[in-house]
Design an enzyme around this catalytic site. Structure first.
Site, PDB file in Angstrom:
ATOM      1  N   ARG A 209     -35.251 -15.934 -23.733  1.00  0.00           N
ATOM      2  CA  ARG A 209     -34.141 -16.563 -24.505  1.00  0.00           C
ATOM      3  C   ARG A 209     -32.968 -16.602 -23.824  1.00  0.00           C
ATOM      4  O   ARG A 209     -32.101 -17.330 -24.334  1.00  0.00           O
ATOM      5  CB  ARG A 209     -33.982 -16.022 -25.818  1.00  0.00           C
ATOM      6  CG  ARG A 209     -34.777 -16.634 -26.778  1.00  0.00           C
ATOM      7  CD  ARG A 209     -34.781 -15.527 -28.153  1.00  0.00           C
ATOM      8  NE  ARG A 209     -34.887 -16.208 -29.326  1.00  0.00           N
ATOM      9  CZ  ARG A 209     -35.853 -16.020 -30.232  1.00  0.00           C
ATOM     10  NH1 ARG A 209     -36.720 -15.194 -29.920  1.00  0.00           N
ATOM     11  NH2 ARG A 209     -35.590 -16.562 -31.467  1.00  0.00           N
TER      12      ARG A 209
ATOM     13  N   ARG B 136     -28.369 -20.163 -35.281  1.00  0.00           N
ATOM     14  CA  ARG B 136     -29.822 -19.746 -34.205  1.00  0.00           C
ATOM     15  C   ARG B 136     -29.928 -21.165 -33.423  1.00  0.00           C
ATOM     16  O   ARG B 136     -30.221 -21.031 -32.244  1.00  0.00           O
ATOM     17  CB  ARG B 136     -30.987 -19.625 -35.089  1.00  0.00           C
ATOM     18  CG  ARG B 136     -31.079 -18.143 -35.533  1.00  0.00           C
ATOM     19  CD  ARG B 136     -32.058 -18.030 -36.619  1.00  0.00           C
ATOM     20  NE  ARG B 136     -33.170 -17.994 -35.898  1.00  0.00           N
ATOM     21  CZ  ARG B 136     -34.449 -18.452 -37.106  1.00  0.00           C
ATOM     22  NH1 ARG B 136     -34.154 -18.642 -38.460  1.00  0.00           N
ATOM     23  NH2 ARG B 136     -35.589 -18.199 -36.538  1.00  0.00           N
TER      24      ARG B 136
ATOM     25  N   ARG C 279     -39.262 -22.076 -45.291  1.00  0.00           N
ATOM     26  CA  ARG C 279     -40.139 -21.083 -44.584  1.00  0.00           C
ATOM     27  C   ARG C 279     -40.081 -19.667 -45.232  1.00  0.00           C
ATOM     28  O   ARG C 279     -39.003 -19.185 -45.456  1.00  0.00           O
ATOM     29  CB  ARG C 279     -40.071 -20.869 -43.118  1.00  0.00           C
ATOM     30  CG  ARG C 279     -40.868 -19.889 -42.558  1.00  0.00           C
ATOM     31  CD  ARG C 279     -40.659 -20.019 -41.179  1.00  0.00           C
ATOM     32  NE  ARG C 279     -39.592 -19.162 -40.527  1.00  0.00           N
ATOM     33  CZ  ARG C 279     -39.659 -19.152 -39.140  1.00  0.00           C
ATOM     34  NH1 ARG C 279     -40.365 -19.658 -38.174  1.00  0.00           N
ATOM     35  NH2 ARG C 279     -38.549 -18.569 -38.586  1.00  0.00           N
TER      36      ARG C 279
ATOM     37  N   ARG D 243     -36.951 -14.718 -44.536  1.00  0.00           N
ATOM     38  CA  ARG D 243     -36.085 -13.909 -43.589  1.00  0.00           C
ATOM     39  C   ARG D 243     -34.632 -14.154 -44.052  1.00  0.00           C
ATOM     40  O   ARG D 243     -34.282 -15.345 -44.112  1.00  0.00           O
ATOM     41  CB  ARG D 243     -36.697 -14.289 -42.254  1.00  0.00           C
ATOM     42  CG  ARG D 243     -37.580 -13.609 -41.705  1.00  0.00           C
ATOM     43  CD  ARG D 243     -38.294 -14.026 -40.538  1.00  0.00           C
ATOM     44  NE  ARG D 243     -37.591 -14.536 -39.489  1.00  0.00           N
ATOM     45  CZ  ARG D 243     -37.897 -14.850 -38.224  1.00  0.00           C
ATOM     46  NH1 ARG D 243     -39.261 -15.026 -37.991  1.00  0.00           N
ATOM     47  NH2 ARG D 243     -37.082 -15.111 -37.617  1.00  0.00           N
TER      48      ARG D 243
ATOM     49  N   LYS E  57     -43.701 -21.937 -32.418  1.00  0.00           N
ATOM     50  CA  LYS E  57     -44.259 -21.229 -31.339  1.00  0.00           C
ATOM     51  C   LYS E  57     -45.216 -20.059 -31.687  1.00  0.00           C
ATOM     52  O   LYS E  57     -46.153 -19.532 -31.108  1.00  0.00           O
ATOM     53  CB  LYS E  57     -43.042 -20.462 -30.342  1.00  0.00           C
ATOM     54  CG  LYS E  57     -42.129 -21.387 -29.906  1.00  0.00           C
ATOM     55  CD  LYS E  57     -40.905 -20.714 -29.146  1.00  0.00           C
ATOM     56  CE  LYS E  57     -40.087 -19.739 -29.658  1.00  0.00           C
ATOM     57  NZ  LYS E  57     -39.237 -20.517 -30.876  1.00  0.00           N
TER      58      LYS E  57
HETATM   59  P1  AMP Z   1     -37.734 -14.834 -33.519  1.00  0.00           P
HETATM   60  O1  AMP Z   1     -38.642 -14.239 -34.812  1.00  0.00           O
HETATM   61  O2  AMP Z   1     -38.408 -15.305 -32.447  1.00  0.00           O
HETATM   62  O3  AMP Z   1     -37.140 -15.825 -34.510  1.00  0.00           O
HETATM   63  O4  AMP Z   1     -36.791 -13.707 -33.433  1.00  0.00           O
HETATM   64  C1  AMP Z   1     -36.136 -13.111 -34.608  1.00  0.00           C
HETATM   65  C2  AMP Z   1     -34.825 -12.682 -34.040  1.00  0.00           C
HETATM   66  O5  AMP Z   1     -34.798 -11.599 -33.057  1.00  0.00           O
HETATM   67  C3  AMP Z   1     -33.884 -13.514 -32.918  1.00  0.00           C
HETATM   68  O6  AMP Z   1     -32.882 -14.488 -33.930  1.00  0.00           O
HETATM   69  C4  AMP Z   1     -32.987 -12.635 -32.414  1.00  0.00           C
HETATM   70  O7  AMP Z   1     -31.944 -11.964 -33.022  1.00  0.00           O
HETATM   71  C5  AMP Z   1     -34.018 -11.395 -32.008  1.00  0.00           C
HETATM   72  N1  AMP Z   1     -34.860 -11.800 -30.900  1.00  0.00           N
HETATM   73  C6  AMP Z   1     -36.258 -11.961 -30.714  1.00  0.00           C
HETATM   74  N2  AMP Z   1     -36.540 -12.211 -29.328  1.00  0.00           N
HETATM   75  C7  AMP Z   1     -35.259 -12.282 -28.612  1.00  0.00           C
HETATM   76  C8  AMP Z   1     -34.977 -12.201 -27.211  1.00  0.00           C
HETATM   77  N3  AMP Z   1     -36.101 -12.611 -26.511  1.00  0.00           N
HETATM   78  N4  AMP Z   1     -33.754 -12.210 -26.971  1.00  0.00           N
HETATM   79  C9  AMP Z   1     -32.811 -12.195 -27.760  1.00  0.00           C
HETATM   80  N5  AMP Z   1     -32.894 -11.686 -29.168  1.00  0.00           N
HETATM   81  C10 AMP Z   1     -34.345 -11.789 -29.598  1.00  0.00           C
END
Ligand code: AMP
Length: 214
Positions: free
Chosen positions: A88, A167, A127, A156, A13
């Site tokens: 989400r 996740r 990654r 990360r 994404k």
């Molecule tokens: P991402 O980079 O999108 O994978 O987000 C990393 C982490 O940020 C996720 O695993 C969540 O802990 C938090 N996070 C990001 N976006 C959201 C969201 N819309 N709702 C809840 N947690 C989020």
């Protein structure tokens, strides 16, 4: 145009969102990036979010909706935005549509990036990302320099195997229901095959955006 990118972690994404944003001339906004910046800056929001993020759990909806409100009412998003990693949960989807309605706007399309789970595990496990500009790389070791900005490439915490499994579980339990929600609400949802070459996935996404809306 307000475009929401849906799909499991590792579906691409972020990368595709960047490419689509460039083509459409509107910003890509990733809640994950906003939260990581808050963690780095040590803000109150960052401190509250860090433990959830490290475990691969979702940050509370109220925090996310607060971020969305700020972002969507900013001048940068006046022409539209590509939302990556939000929504989400169903309450986030509902909160976002209400918030947009108050601003006289709506989600124009949801793009669902489809990738099989074994491929996701492979992608996430290999990654590394730049700790400065967040560009993801495959097949490079942590400690290498970012080709874009010279930053430091890191793994990360939530790309460690335990957190990856969590996740994906969280995605199935909390985010997959958003797909059903978009169908119930008769939103414009387009599912695209997100496997294969990056350019092909971008073309599929751009083609989906040309399809008629409901
Ligand atoms: P991402 O980079 O999108 O994978 O987000 C990393 C982490 O940020 C996720 O695993 C969540 O802990 C938090 N996070 C990001 N976006 C959201 C969201 N819309 N709702 C809840 N947690 C989020």
């Amino acid at each position: 145009m307000i475009l929401v990118l849906l799909g499991p972690p590792g579906a691409g994404k972020g990368t595709q969102g960047e490419r689509i944003a460039e083509r459409l001339g509107i910003p890509k906004i990733a809640t994950g990036d906003v939260l990581r910046a808050a963690v780095r800056d040590g803000t109150e929001q960052g401190l509250a979010a860090k433990a959830y993020m490290d475990r691969g759990d979702l940050v509370p909806d109220s925090v996310i909706l607060g971020i969305m409100k700020e972002v969507l009412s900013s001048p940068a998003a006046a022409k539209g935005a590509i939302l990556d990693g939000v929504v989400r949960t169903v309450p986030q989807a509902e909160g976002l549509t209400t918030m947009l309605a108050e601003l006289g706007r709506k989600v124009d399309r949801f793009l669902l990036f489809d990738v099989p789970e074994d491929e996701l595990m492979k992608r996430l496990g290999g990654r590394v990302v730049c700790d400065s500009c967040q560009t993801p790389y495959k097949g490079l070791e942590p400690g290498t320099r970012c080709e874009k900005c010279g930053g430091n490439l890191v793994r990360r915490k939530d790309d460690e195997p335990e957190a990856i499994r969590n996740r994906l579980k969280v995605y199935e339990a909390q985010t997959a229901p958003v797909i059903e929600w978009t169908k119930e609400k008769k939103m414009n949802l387009h599912k695209i095959d997100a496997t294969g070459e990056l350019d092909d996935v971008t073309e599929r996404a751009m083609k989906a955006l040309e399809e008629p809306t409901k």
